[in-house]
Design an enzyme around this catalytic site. Structure first.
Site, mmCIF file in Angstrom:
data_model
loop_
_atom_site.group_PDB
_atom_site.id
_atom_site.type_symbol
_atom_site.label_atom_id
_atom_site.label_comp_id
_atom_site.label_asym_id
_atom_site.label_seq_id
_atom_site.Cartn_x
_atom_site.Cartn_y
_atom_site.Cartn_z
ATOM 1 N N LEU A 26 0.829 -1.215 0.000
ATOM 2 C CA LEU A 26 0.000 0.000 0.000
ATOM 3 C C LEU A 26 0.860 1.260 0.000
ATOM 4 O O LEU A 26 0.331 2.358 -0.199
ATOM 5 C CB LEU A 26 -0.913 0.028 1.237
ATOM 6 C CG LEU A 26 -1.809 -1.180 1.508
ATOM 7 C CD1 LEU A 26 -2.680 -0.913 2.723
ATOM 8 C CD2 LEU A 26 -2.691 -1.510 0.321
ATOM 9 N N TYR A 69 0.592 10.804 -11.537
ATOM 10 C CA TYR A 69 0.122 9.844 -10.517
ATOM 11 C C TYR A 69 -0.599 8.687 -11.200
ATOM 12 O O TYR A 69 -0.308 7.512 -10.959
ATOM 13 C CB TYR A 69 -0.803 10.570 -9.541
ATOM 14 C CG TYR A 69 -1.433 9.686 -8.490
ATOM 15 C CD1 TYR A 69 -0.661 8.812 -7.736
ATOM 16 C CD2 TYR A 69 -2.799 9.747 -8.241
ATOM 17 C CE1 TYR A 69 -1.236 8.017 -6.762
ATOM 18 C CE2 TYR A 69 -3.382 8.958 -7.259
ATOM 19 C CZ TYR A 69 -2.601 8.088 -6.528
ATOM 20 O OH TYR A 69 -3.177 7.298 -5.573
#
Ligand code: UDP
Length: 321
Positions: free
Chosen positions: A76, A149
Protein backbone atom coordinates in the site's frame (compact mmCIF):
# COMPACT_ATOMS: atom_id res chain seq x y z
CA UNK A 1 -1.33 -16.16 8.67
CA UNK A 2 1.48 -13.61 8.64
CA UNK A 3 0.73 -10.45 6.67
CA UNK A 4 3.26 -7.84 5.61
CA UNK A 5 1.74 -4.40 4.95
CA UNK A 6 3.83 -1.68 3.35
CA UNK A 7 2.39 1.71 4.19
CA UNK A 8 0.77 0.08 7.21
CA UNK A 9 0.85 3.30 9.23
CA UNK A 10 -1.19 5.08 6.59
CA UNK A 11 -4.91 5.66 6.68
CA UNK A 12 -6.00 2.47 4.88
CA UNK A 13 -3.00 0.41 6.05
CA UNK A 14 -3.74 1.06 9.70
CA UNK A 15 -7.37 -0.02 9.29
CA UNK A 16 -6.26 -3.13 7.41
CA UNK A 17 -3.77 -3.95 10.19
CA UNK A 18 -6.49 -3.56 12.79
CA UNK A 19 -8.90 -5.86 10.97
CA UNK A 20 -6.30 -8.56 10.29
CA UNK A 21 -5.34 -8.56 13.97
CA UNK A 22 -9.00 -8.75 14.91
CA UNK A 23 -9.27 -11.86 12.72
CA UNK A 24 -6.39 -13.50 14.61
CA UNK A 25 -3.54 -12.93 12.14
CA UNK A 26 -0.01 -11.66 12.68
CA UNK A 27 0.78 -8.31 11.10
CA UNK A 28 4.14 -6.83 10.10
CA UNK A 29 4.06 -3.19 9.07
CA UNK A 30 6.74 -1.21 7.32
CA UNK A 31 6.23 2.49 6.85
CA UNK A 32 8.64 5.40 6.43
CA UNK A 33 6.07 7.76 7.99
CA UNK A 34 6.34 10.12 5.00
CA UNK A 35 2.56 10.42 4.75
CA UNK A 36 1.61 7.78 7.33
CA UNK A 37 1.76 8.52 11.03
CA UNK A 38 2.71 6.66 14.17
CA UNK A 39 -0.54 8.02 15.63
CA UNK A 40 -2.45 5.76 13.25
CA UNK A 41 -0.92 2.63 14.79
CA UNK A 42 -0.28 3.83 18.34
CA UNK A 43 -3.19 1.75 19.67
CA UNK A 44 -1.79 -1.40 17.98
CA UNK A 45 1.79 -1.10 19.22
CA UNK A 46 1.22 -3.13 22.38
CA UNK A 47 -0.57 -5.93 20.54
CA UNK A 48 1.54 -9.11 20.68
CA UNK A 49 0.76 -10.03 17.06
CA UNK A 50 1.63 -6.58 15.73
CA UNK A 51 5.14 -5.64 14.62
CA UNK A 52 6.29 -2.50 12.89
CA UNK A 53 9.44 -1.08 11.38
CA UNK A 54 9.90 2.57 10.54
CA UNK A 55 11.82 2.42 7.28
CA UNK A 56 11.35 2.65 3.54
CA UNK A 57 10.53 -0.26 1.26
CA UNK A 58 13.59 0.83 -0.66
CA UNK A 59 15.68 -0.78 2.12
CA UNK A 60 16.25 -3.90 0.08
CA UNK A 61 17.78 -6.05 2.84
CA UNK A 62 14.98 -5.28 5.25
CA UNK A 63 12.34 -6.03 2.65
CA UNK A 64 14.00 -9.32 1.71
CA UNK A 65 13.79 -10.37 5.35
CA UNK A 66 10.21 -9.18 5.88
CA UNK A 67 8.96 -10.76 2.66
CA UNK A 68 10.64 -14.02 3.62
CA UNK A 69 8.72 -14.06 6.91
CA UNK A 70 5.33 -13.24 5.38
CA UNK A 71 2.62 -15.45 3.88
CA UNK A 72 0.82 -12.61 2.09
CA UNK A 73 1.89 -9.06 1.21
CA UNK A 74 -0.17 -5.91 0.88
CA UNK A 75 1.78 -3.22 -0.94
CA UNK A 76 0.00 0.00 0.00
CA UNK A 77 3.02 2.31 0.35
CA UNK A 78 2.66 5.05 -2.25
CA UNK A 79 2.55 8.80 -2.74
CA UNK A 80 -1.15 9.69 -2.50
CA UNK A 81 -3.28 12.82 -2.45
CA UNK A 82 -3.77 15.19 -5.37
CA UNK A 83 -2.14 18.09 -3.50
CA UNK A 84 1.01 16.09 -2.78
CA UNK A 85 1.15 14.87 -6.35
CA UNK A 86 0.88 18.35 -7.83
CA UNK A 87 3.45 19.74 -5.39
CA UNK A 88 5.94 16.84 -5.48
CA UNK A 89 5.73 15.09 -8.84
CA UNK A 90 9.27 13.67 -8.68
CA UNK A 91 8.60 12.04 -5.34
CA UNK A 92 5.27 10.70 -6.62
CA UNK A 93 6.64 9.09 -9.75
CA UNK A 94 9.76 7.68 -8.12
CA UNK A 95 8.01 6.37 -5.01
CA UNK A 96 5.16 4.76 -6.86
CA UNK A 97 7.20 3.01 -9.49
CA UNK A 98 10.38 2.15 -7.62
CA UNK A 99 8.74 0.74 -4.50
CA UNK A 100 6.39 -1.45 -6.49
CA UNK A 101 9.32 -2.78 -8.55
CA UNK A 102 11.18 -3.64 -5.34
CA UNK A 103 8.17 -5.30 -3.71
CA UNK A 104 7.24 -7.37 -6.76
CA UNK A 105 10.84 -8.44 -7.18
CA UNK A 106 11.09 -9.63 -3.57
CA UNK A 107 7.68 -11.25 -3.59
CA UNK A 108 8.67 -13.11 -6.75
CA UNK A 109 11.85 -14.51 -5.21
CA UNK A 110 9.75 -16.18 -2.51
CA UNK A 111 6.58 -16.53 -4.63
CA UNK A 112 4.48 -14.75 -1.99
CA UNK A 113 1.02 -13.56 -3.06
CA UNK A 114 1.08 -9.78 -3.26
CA UNK A 115 -1.67 -7.19 -3.44
CA UNK A 116 -0.79 -3.96 -5.27
CA UNK A 117 -2.91 -0.91 -4.49
CA UNK A 118 -3.91 1.17 -7.49
CA UNK A 119 -6.37 4.00 -7.85
CA UNK A 120 -9.43 5.17 -9.73
CA UNK A 121 -7.15 8.00 -10.99
CA UNK A 122 -6.01 5.56 -13.67
CA UNK A 123 -9.35 5.98 -15.47
CA UNK A 124 -8.26 9.58 -15.96
CA UNK A 125 -10.56 11.56 -18.23
CA UNK A 126 -12.58 8.59 -19.40
CA UNK A 127 -16.29 9.34 -19.76
CA UNK A 128 -17.29 5.72 -20.19
CA UNK A 129 -19.41 5.52 -17.01
CA UNK A 130 -19.50 3.48 -14.86
CA UNK A 131 -15.79 2.66 -15.06
CA UNK A 132 -15.14 -1.01 -15.81
CA UNK A 133 -11.78 -2.63 -15.19
CA UNK A 134 -11.46 -3.54 -18.89
CA UNK A 135 -12.28 0.00 -20.07
CA UNK A 136 -9.81 2.37 -21.72
CA UNK A 137 -7.69 4.68 -19.56
CA UNK A 138 -7.66 8.28 -20.82
CA UNK A 139 -4.72 10.39 -19.67
CA UNK A 140 -4.00 14.10 -20.05
CA UNK A 141 -0.82 15.76 -21.27
CA UNK A 142 2.50 15.00 -19.55
CA UNK A 143 3.15 18.59 -18.50
CA UNK A 144 0.10 18.42 -16.23
CA UNK A 145 1.42 17.00 -12.96
CA UNK A 146 -1.75 15.24 -11.91
CA UNK A 147 -1.48 12.64 -14.66
CA UNK A 148 1.91 11.48 -13.43
CA UNK A 149 0.12 9.84 -10.52
CA UNK A 150 -2.30 8.01 -12.79
CA UNK A 151 0.52 6.93 -15.11
CA UNK A 152 2.78 5.80 -12.27
CA UNK A 153 -0.03 3.67 -10.89
CA UNK A 154 -0.86 2.33 -14.36
CA UNK A 155 2.80 1.23 -14.65
CA UNK A 156 2.43 -0.52 -11.27
CA UNK A 157 -0.60 -2.33 -12.65
CA UNK A 158 1.22 -3.36 -15.85
CA UNK A 159 4.10 -4.65 -13.76
CA UNK A 160 1.89 -6.62 -11.37
CA UNK A 161 0.04 -8.22 -14.26
CA UNK A 162 3.31 -8.92 -16.08
CA UNK A 163 4.72 -10.71 -13.02
CA UNK A 164 1.63 -12.91 -12.96
CA UNK A 165 1.71 -13.66 -16.67
CA UNK A 166 5.41 -14.12 -17.10
CA UNK A 167 6.55 -15.45 -13.74
CA UNK A 168 3.36 -16.87 -12.23
CA UNK A 169 3.72 -14.61 -9.18
CA UNK A 170 0.26 -14.37 -7.56
CA UNK A 171 -0.55 -10.66 -7.85
CA UNK A 172 -3.83 -8.85 -7.30
CA UNK A 173 -4.48 -5.22 -8.25
CA UNK A 174 -7.33 -3.09 -6.93
CA UNK A 175 -8.30 0.40 -8.02
CA UNK A 176 -9.45 2.21 -4.92
CA UNK A 177 -12.07 4.88 -5.45
CA UNK A 178 -12.47 7.74 -2.96
CA UNK A 179 -12.04 6.05 0.42
CA UNK A 180 -12.96 7.88 3.60
CA UNK A 181 -13.02 7.25 7.33
CA UNK A 182 -11.45 8.04 10.67
CA UNK A 183 -7.71 8.88 10.62
CA UNK A 184 -7.69 10.19 7.07
CA UNK A 185 -5.86 13.48 7.02
CA UNK A 186 -6.80 16.40 4.82
CA UNK A 187 -3.14 17.37 4.62
CA UNK A 188 -2.68 16.01 1.11
CA UNK A 189 -5.90 17.38 -0.30
CA UNK A 190 -8.62 14.82 0.46
CA UNK A 191 -11.96 16.52 0.41
CA UNK A 192 -13.97 14.94 3.24
CA UNK A 193 -11.49 15.48 6.11
CA UNK A 194 -10.87 18.99 4.81
CA UNK A 195 -14.54 19.89 4.74
CA UNK A 196 -15.17 18.36 8.16
CA UNK A 197 -12.26 20.20 9.77
CA UNK A 198 -13.32 23.46 8.14
CA UNK A 199 -16.95 23.04 9.23
CA UNK A 200 -16.06 22.11 12.80
CA UNK A 201 -13.70 25.07 13.19
CA UNK A 202 -16.06 27.56 11.56
CA UNK A 203 -13.59 28.22 8.72
CA UNK A 204 -14.88 28.65 5.15
CA UNK A 205 -15.55 25.34 3.40
CA UNK A 206 -13.42 25.41 0.25
CA UNK A 207 -15.12 23.92 -2.80
CA UNK A 208 -12.71 23.76 -5.73
CA UNK A 209 -14.15 24.59 -9.15
CA UNK A 210 -17.92 25.05 -9.41
CA UNK A 211 -18.77 22.16 -7.07
CA UNK A 212 -20.71 20.31 -9.77
CA UNK A 213 -18.04 17.61 -10.07
CA UNK A 214 -19.13 14.41 -8.33
CA UNK A 215 -17.50 11.56 -6.49
CA UNK A 216 -18.58 8.31 -4.83
CA UNK A 217 -17.23 7.80 -1.32
CA UNK A 218 -16.74 4.50 0.44
CA UNK A 219 -16.05 3.73 4.06
CA UNK A 220 -12.60 2.42 4.84
CA UNK A 221 -14.05 -0.58 6.73
CA UNK A 222 -15.90 -1.70 3.57
CA UNK A 223 -12.70 -1.26 1.57
CA UNK A 224 -10.64 -3.27 4.06
CA UNK A 225 -13.15 -6.11 3.85
CA UNK A 226 -12.69 -6.14 0.07
CA UNK A 227 -8.89 -6.10 0.36
CA UNK A 228 -8.96 -9.13 2.64
CA UNK A 229 -11.57 -10.98 0.59
CA UNK A 230 -9.61 -10.56 -2.64
CA UNK A 231 -6.40 -12.02 -1.22
CA UNK A 232 -8.26 -15.00 0.22
CA UNK A 233 -9.26 -16.24 -3.23
CA UNK A 234 -6.78 -17.64 -5.70
CA UNK A 235 -9.16 -16.78 -8.53
CA UNK A 236 -8.27 -13.10 -7.88
CA UNK A 237 -4.67 -13.66 -9.01
CA UNK A 238 -3.65 -11.75 -12.11
CA UNK A 239 -6.83 -9.66 -11.95
CA UNK A 240 -7.67 -5.98 -11.53
CA UNK A 241 -10.71 -4.97 -9.42
CA UNK A 242 -12.54 -1.76 -8.67
CA UNK A 243 -13.26 -1.13 -5.00
CA UNK A 244 -15.64 1.70 -4.20
CA UNK A 245 -19.21 2.77 -3.81
CA UNK A 246 -21.57 3.80 -6.59
CA UNK A 247 -23.60 6.43 -4.76
CA UNK A 248 -22.66 9.74 -6.30
CA UNK A 249 -22.71 13.17 -4.71
CA UNK A 250 -21.54 16.51 -6.11
CA UNK A 251 -18.81 18.26 -4.14
CA UNK A 252 -21.12 21.27 -3.69
CA UNK A 253 -23.78 19.04 -2.10
CA UNK A 254 -21.12 17.34 -0.01
CA UNK A 255 -20.07 20.73 1.39
CA UNK A 256 -23.69 21.53 2.29
CA UNK A 257 -24.25 18.11 3.88
CA UNK A 258 -21.07 18.32 5.95
CA UNK A 259 -21.97 21.82 7.12
CA UNK A 260 -25.43 20.70 8.16
CA UNK A 261 -24.24 17.55 9.93
CA UNK A 262 -21.62 19.54 11.84
CA UNK A 263 -24.20 22.14 12.82
CA UNK A 264 -21.75 24.65 11.38
CA UNK A 265 -22.22 28.21 10.18
CA UNK A 266 -19.17 28.05 7.91
CA UNK A 267 -19.48 29.92 4.65
CA UNK A 268 -19.10 27.76 1.51
CA UNK A 269 -16.59 29.37 -0.84
CA UNK A 270 -15.73 28.41 -4.41
CA UNK A 271 -12.04 28.47 -5.34
CA UNK A 272 -10.87 28.20 -8.95
CA UNK A 273 -8.80 25.11 -9.66
CA UNK A 274 -5.76 27.14 -10.74
CA UNK A 275 -5.69 28.74 -7.28
CA UNK A 276 -6.34 25.50 -5.42
CA UNK A 277 -3.81 23.42 -7.36
CA UNK A 278 -1.91 24.87 -10.33
CA UNK A 279 -2.45 26.62 -13.64
CA UNK A 280 -4.17 24.32 -16.16
CA UNK A 281 -5.22 21.76 -13.50
CA UNK A 282 -7.71 19.24 -14.85
CA UNK A 283 -10.30 17.68 -12.56
CA UNK A 284 -12.53 14.71 -13.26
CA UNK A 285 -16.16 15.78 -13.48
CA UNK A 286 -17.37 12.30 -12.46
CA UNK A 287 -15.92 9.10 -11.16
CA UNK A 288 -18.21 6.09 -10.75
CA UNK A 289 -17.07 2.48 -10.36
CA UNK A 290 -18.69 -0.56 -11.90
CA UNK A 291 -18.65 -3.02 -9.01
CA UNK A 292 -19.94 -6.11 -10.79
CA UNK A 293 -16.52 -7.77 -11.14
CA UNK A 294 -15.64 -7.76 -7.45
CA UNK A 295 -19.25 -8.67 -6.61
CA UNK A 296 -19.06 -11.76 -8.80
CA UNK A 297 -15.56 -12.66 -7.59
CA UNK A 298 -15.96 -12.48 -3.82
CA UNK A 299 -19.57 -11.45 -3.23
CA UNK A 300 -18.48 -8.03 -1.96
CA UNK A 301 -20.49 -4.87 -2.02
CA UNK A 302 -20.28 -1.68 0.02
CA UNK A 303 -22.58 -1.55 3.03
CA UNK A 304 -22.00 1.89 4.55
CA UNK A 305 -23.76 4.90 3.01
CA UNK A 306 -22.51 8.49 2.96
CA UNK A 307 -24.37 9.84 6.05
CA UNK A 308 -22.76 7.15 8.24
CA UNK A 309 -19.37 7.72 6.63
CA UNK A 310 -19.60 11.45 7.37
CA UNK A 311 -20.78 10.79 10.93
CA UNK A 312 -17.72 8.62 11.57
CA UNK A 313 -15.35 11.27 10.23
CA UNK A 314 -17.10 14.05 12.15
CA UNK A 315 -16.98 12.01 15.38
CA UNK A 316 -13.29 11.31 14.80
CA UNK A 317 -12.41 14.98 14.35
CA UNK A 318 -14.58 16.00 17.32
CA UNK A 319 -12.63 13.53 19.47
CA UNK A 320 -9.33 14.77 18.04
CA UNK A 321 -10.24 18.34 18.91
N1 UDP B 1 -11.94 19.27 -3.36
C1 UDP B 1 -12.56 20.43 -2.91
N2 UDP B 1 -12.07 21.03 -1.78
C2 UDP B 1 -11.03 20.51 -1.06
C3 UDP B 1 -10.42 19.32 -1.52
C4 UDP B 1 -10.90 18.73 -2.68
O1 UDP B 1 -13.51 20.93 -3.51
O2 UDP B 1 -10.66 21.10 -0.03
C5 UDP B 1 -12.49 18.61 -4.57
C6 UDP B 1 -11.46 18.20 -5.60
O3 UDP B 1 -11.16 19.26 -6.49
C7 UDP B 1 -12.18 17.04 -6.30
C8 UDP B 1 -13.00 16.42 -5.17
O4 UDP B 1 -13.12 17.42 -4.16
O5 UDP B 1 -13.06 17.52 -7.28
C9 UDP B 1 -12.34 15.19 -4.56
O6 UDP B 1 -11.03 15.54 -4.21
P1 UDP B 1 -10.02 14.56 -3.48
O7 UDP B 1 -8.68 15.22 -3.50
O8 UDP B 1 -10.57 14.16 -2.15
O9 UDP B 1 -10.00 13.25 -4.36
P2 UDP B 1 -9.88 13.01 -5.95
O10 UDP B 1 -11.20 12.43 -6.32
O11 UDP B 1 -9.64 14.31 -6.64
O12 UDP B 1 -8.76 12.07 -6.07
Amino acid sequence: MRYLITGGAGFIGSHLSEELLRRGHEVFVVDDLSTGSINNIRHLKTHDRFHYTVDSCSNVQLMAELVDGADVIYHLAAAVGVKLIVESPVRTIETNIRLTEIMLNHANKKKRPIFVASTSEVYGKSTDFPFREDGDLVMGATHKGRWSYACSKAIDEFLAIAYWKEKKLPTVVARLFNTVGPRQTGQYGMVVPNFVKQALSGQPITVFGDGKQSRCFSHVSDVVRALIGLMEKESSYGQVFNIGNNNEITIGDLARQVREMCGSKSEIVFIPYEKAYEEGFEDMPRRVPDLSKIGAAIGWKPTIALPQILRDVIDFYRREA
